[in-house]
Scaffold this motif. Structure first.
Motif, PDB file in Angstrom:
ATOM      1  N   SER A 177      27.951  -4.172  -1.081  1.00 15.65           N
ATOM      2  CA  SER A 177      26.500  -4.230  -1.152  1.00 15.65           C
ATOM      3  C   SER A 177      25.976  -2.875  -0.699  1.00 15.65           C
ATOM      4  O   SER A 177      26.495  -2.269   0.247  1.00 15.65           O
ATOM      5  CB  SER A 177      25.933  -5.365  -0.299  1.00 15.65           C
ATOM      6  N   VAL A 178      24.992  -2.389  -1.428  1.00 11.74           N
ATOM      7  CA  VAL A 178      24.395  -1.085  -1.135  1.00 11.74           C
ATOM      8  C   VAL A 178      22.914  -1.311  -0.878  1.00 11.74           C
ATOM      9  O   VAL A 178      22.212  -1.837  -1.740  1.00 11.74           O
ATOM     10  CB  VAL A 178      24.586  -0.107  -2.321  1.00 11.74           C
ATOM     11  N   SER A 179      22.474  -0.950   0.316  1.00 13.25           N
ATOM     12  CA  SER A 179      21.057  -1.053   0.675  1.00 13.25           C
ATOM     13  C   SER A 179      20.498   0.357   0.779  1.00 13.25           C
ATOM     14  O   SER A 179      21.100   1.223   1.422  1.00 13.25           O
ATOM     15  CB  SER A 179      20.874  -1.756   2.014  1.00 13.25           C
ATOM     16  N   ILE A 180      19.357   0.582   0.155  1.00 17.55           N
ATOM     17  CA  ILE A 180      18.746   1.899   0.149  1.00 17.55           C
ATOM     18  C   ILE A 180      17.288   1.757   0.558  1.00 17.55           C
ATOM     19  O   ILE A 180      16.558   0.953  -0.021  1.00 17.55           O
ATOM     20  CB  ILE A 180      18.802   2.541  -1.261  1.00 17.55           C
ATOM     21  N   VAL A 181      16.873   2.530   1.548  1.00 18.48           N
ATOM     22  CA  VAL A 181      15.461   2.580   1.906  1.00 18.48           C
ATOM     23  C   VAL A 181      14.940   3.941   1.464  1.00 18.48           C
ATOM     24  O   VAL A 181      15.476   4.989   1.844  1.00 18.48           O
ATOM     25  CB  VAL A 181      15.240   2.388   3.424  1.00 18.48           C
ATOM     26  N   LEU A 182      13.899   3.903   0.640  1.00 19.94           N
ATOM     27  CA  LEU A 182      13.349   5.128   0.061  1.00 19.94           C
ATOM     28  C   LEU A 182      11.836   5.098   0.166  1.00 19.94           C
ATOM     29  O   LEU A 182      11.215   4.086  -0.140  1.00 19.94           O
ATOM     30  CB  LEU A 182      13.761   5.214  -1.416  1.00 19.94           C
ATOM     31  N   LYS A 183      11.255   6.211   0.592  1.00 19.12           N
ATOM     32  CA  LYS A 183       9.794   6.307   0.598  1.00 19.12           C
ATOM     33  C   LYS A 183       9.341   6.606  -0.835  1.00 19.12           C
ATOM     34  O   LYS A 183       9.791   7.575  -1.435  1.00 19.12           O
ATOM     35  CB  LYS A 183       9.308   7.401   1.544  1.00 19.12           C
ATOM     36  N   VAL A 184       8.511   5.726  -1.375  1.00 15.31           N
ATOM     37  CA  VAL A 184       8.043   5.875  -2.758  1.00 15.31           C
ATOM     38  C   VAL A 184       6.524   6.016  -2.786  1.00 15.31           C
ATOM     39  O   VAL A 184       5.825   5.489  -1.928  1.00 15.31           O
ATOM     40  CB  VAL A 184       8.484   4.689  -3.642  1.00 15.31           C
ATOM     41  N   LEU A 185       6.034   6.715  -3.800  1.00  7.92           N
ATOM     42  CA  LEU A 185       4.596   6.981  -3.906  1.00  7.92           C
ATOM     43  C   LEU A 185       3.847   5.884  -4.653  1.00  7.92           C
ATOM     44  O   LEU A 185       2.653   5.703  -4.446  1.00  7.92           O
ATOM     45  CB  LEU A 185       4.357   8.327  -4.597  1.00  7.92           C
ATOM     46  N   SER A 192       0.870  -1.176   0.000  1.00  4.23           N
ATOM     47  CA  SER A 192       0.000   0.000   0.000  1.00  4.23           C
ATOM     48  C   SER A 192       0.907   1.226   0.000  1.00  4.23           C
ATOM     49  O   SER A 192       1.679   1.445   0.932  1.00  4.23           O
ATOM     50  CB  SER A 192      -0.957  -0.006   1.184  1.00  4.23           C
ATOM     51  N   PHE A 193       0.843   1.962  -1.081  1.00  4.44           N
ATOM     52  CA  PHE A 193       1.681   3.145  -1.269  1.00  4.44           C
ATOM     53  C   PHE A 193       1.006   4.363  -0.677  1.00  4.44           C
ATOM     54  O   PHE A 193      -0.211   4.414  -0.630  1.00  4.44           O
ATOM     55  CB  PHE A 193       1.956   3.342  -2.769  1.00  4.44           C
ATOM     56  N   PRO A 194       1.761   5.405  -0.250  1.00  2.00           N
ATOM     57  CA  PRO A 194       3.228   5.461  -0.218  1.00  2.00           C
ATOM     58  C   PRO A 194       3.802   4.454   0.786  1.00  2.00           C
ATOM     59  O   PRO A 194       3.159   4.134   1.780  1.00  2.00           O
ATOM     60  CB  PRO A 194       3.537   6.893   0.205  1.00  2.00           C
ATOM     61  N   ALA A 195       5.017   3.988   0.486  1.00  2.00           N
ATOM     62  CA  ALA A 195       5.653   2.976   1.324  1.00  2.00           C
ATOM     63  C   ALA A 195       7.164   3.127   1.286  1.00  2.00           C
ATOM     64  O   ALA A 195       7.714   3.687   0.342  1.00  2.00           O
ATOM     65  CB  ALA A 195       5.268   1.590   0.825  1.00  2.00           C
ATOM     66  N   ASP A 196       7.812   2.592   2.338  1.00  2.00           N
ATOM     67  CA  ASP A 196       9.268   2.510   2.324  1.00  2.00           C
ATOM     68  C   ASP A 196       9.643   1.284   1.508  1.00  2.00           C
ATOM     69  O   ASP A 196       9.130   0.198   1.761  1.00  2.00           O
ATOM     70  CB  ASP A 196       9.824   2.362   3.745  1.00  2.00           C
ATOM     71  N   TYR A 197      10.528   1.457   0.522  1.00  2.00           N
ATOM     72  CA  TYR A 197      10.947   0.351  -0.328  1.00  2.00           C
ATOM     73  C   TYR A 197      12.440   0.130  -0.147  1.00  2.00           C
ATOM     74  O   TYR A 197      13.206   1.092  -0.132  1.00  2.00           O
ATOM     75  CB  TYR A 197      10.630   0.646  -1.800  1.00  2.00           C
ATOM     76  N   LEU A 198      12.830  -1.134  -0.017  1.00  2.00           N
ATOM     77  CA  LEU A 198      14.240  -1.472   0.164  1.00  2.00           C
ATOM     78  C   LEU A 198      14.835  -1.936  -1.164  1.00  2.00           C
ATOM     79  O   LEU A 198      14.401  -2.934  -1.730  1.00  2.00           O
ATOM     80  CB  LEU A 198      14.397  -2.579   1.211  1.00  2.00           C
ATOM     81  N   TYR A 199      15.802  -1.180  -1.641  1.00  2.00           N
ATOM     82  CA  TYR A 199      16.588  -1.583  -2.814  1.00  2.00           C
ATOM     83  C   TYR A 199      17.868  -2.216  -2.311  1.00  2.00           C
ATOM     84  O   TYR A 199      18.465  -1.728  -1.355  1.00  2.00           O
ATOM     85  CB  TYR A 199      16.992  -0.356  -3.649  1.00  2.00           C
ATOM     86  N   LYS A 200      18.303  -3.294  -2.969  1.00  2.00           N
ATOM     87  CA  LYS A 200      19.603  -3.890  -2.642  1.00  2.00           C
ATOM     88  C   LYS A 200      20.364  -4.101  -3.946  1.00  2.00           C
ATOM     89  O   LYS A 200      19.843  -4.702  -4.877  1.00  2.00           O
ATOM     90  CB  LYS A 200      19.429  -5.216  -1.910  1.00  2.00           C
ATOM     91  N   PHE A 201      21.571  -3.586  -3.965  1.00  2.00           N
ATOM     92  CA  PHE A 201      22.431  -3.717  -5.130  1.00  2.00           C
ATOM     93  C   PHE A 201      23.786  -4.234  -4.682  1.00  2.00           C
ATOM     94  O   PHE A 201      24.213  -3.992  -3.556  1.00  2.00           O
ATOM     95  CB  PHE A 201      22.640  -2.366  -5.818  1.00  2.00           C
ATOM     96  N   ILE A 202      24.465  -4.910  -5.589  1.00  2.00           N
ATOM     97  CA  ILE A 202      25.863  -5.268  -5.374  1.00  2.00           C
ATOM     98  C   ILE A 202      26.639  -4.651  -6.528  1.00  2.00           C
ATOM     99  O   ILE A 202      26.247  -4.784  -7.689  1.00  2.00           O
ATOM    100  CB  ILE A 202      26.055  -6.801  -5.350  1.00  2.00           C
ATOM    101  N   VAL A 203      27.718  -3.952  -6.182  1.00  2.00           N
ATOM    102  CA  VAL A 203      28.547  -3.314  -7.211  1.00  2.00           C
ATOM    103  C   VAL A 203      30.009  -3.653  -6.986  1.00  2.00           C
ATOM    104  O   VAL A 203      30.440  -3.853  -5.853  1.00  2.00           O
ATOM    105  CB  VAL A 203      28.365  -1.778  -7.235  1.00  2.00           C
ATOM    106  N   PRO A 204      30.769  -3.739  -8.081  1.00  2.00           N
ATOM    107  CA  PRO A 204      32.215  -3.965  -7.930  1.00  2.00           C
ATOM    108  C   PRO A 204      32.871  -2.724  -7.320  1.00  2.00           C
ATOM    109  O   PRO A 204      32.356  -1.621  -7.443  1.00  2.00           O
ATOM    110  CB  PRO A 204      32.701  -4.178  -9.367  1.00  2.00           C
TER     111      PRO A 204
END
Length: 95
Positions: A66-74, A22-34
């Motif tokens: 590893s990069v974790s990002i929490v972002l509030k998205v609409l 149910s938006f808006p919500a906090d969304y967790l992105y996870k990336f791995i980068v060299p």
């Protein structure tokens, strides 16, 4: 990954997000980068001035971060737009 596969992936992800979130919500992105370039900085710049909370952690070997990002998205469209921007970063892996 072929473009049609990516399109299907994003359509499926959008459907799942719309069903389960149910938006808006906090969304967790996870990336791995060299760690051999500016990739961590590039990921951080994607989320500049968004109020995102960004955490990084180096792998045991030090070759990846590893990069974790929490972002509030609409909405789910915004979630996907960040994935599409991130996929342009060299060597990035989205989890």
């Amino acid at each position: 990954i072929f473009m049609s596969d990516k399109k299907d992936f994003y359509l499926k992800l959008k459907g799942q997000l719309d069903e389960t979130t149910s938006f808006p919500a906090d969304y967790l992105y996870k990336f791995i980068v060299p760690t051999d370039g500016n990739q961590v900085k590039e990921v951080e710049e994607l989320f500049n001035n968004t109020g995102a909370i960004i955490k990084t952690k180096k792998s045991k070997t030090g070759k990846y971060v590893s990069v974790s990002i929490v972002l509030k998205v609409l909405n789910s469209g915004i979630v996907i737009s960040y994935y599409k921007k991130a996929e342009k970063i060299k060597g990035i892996i989205s989890l």
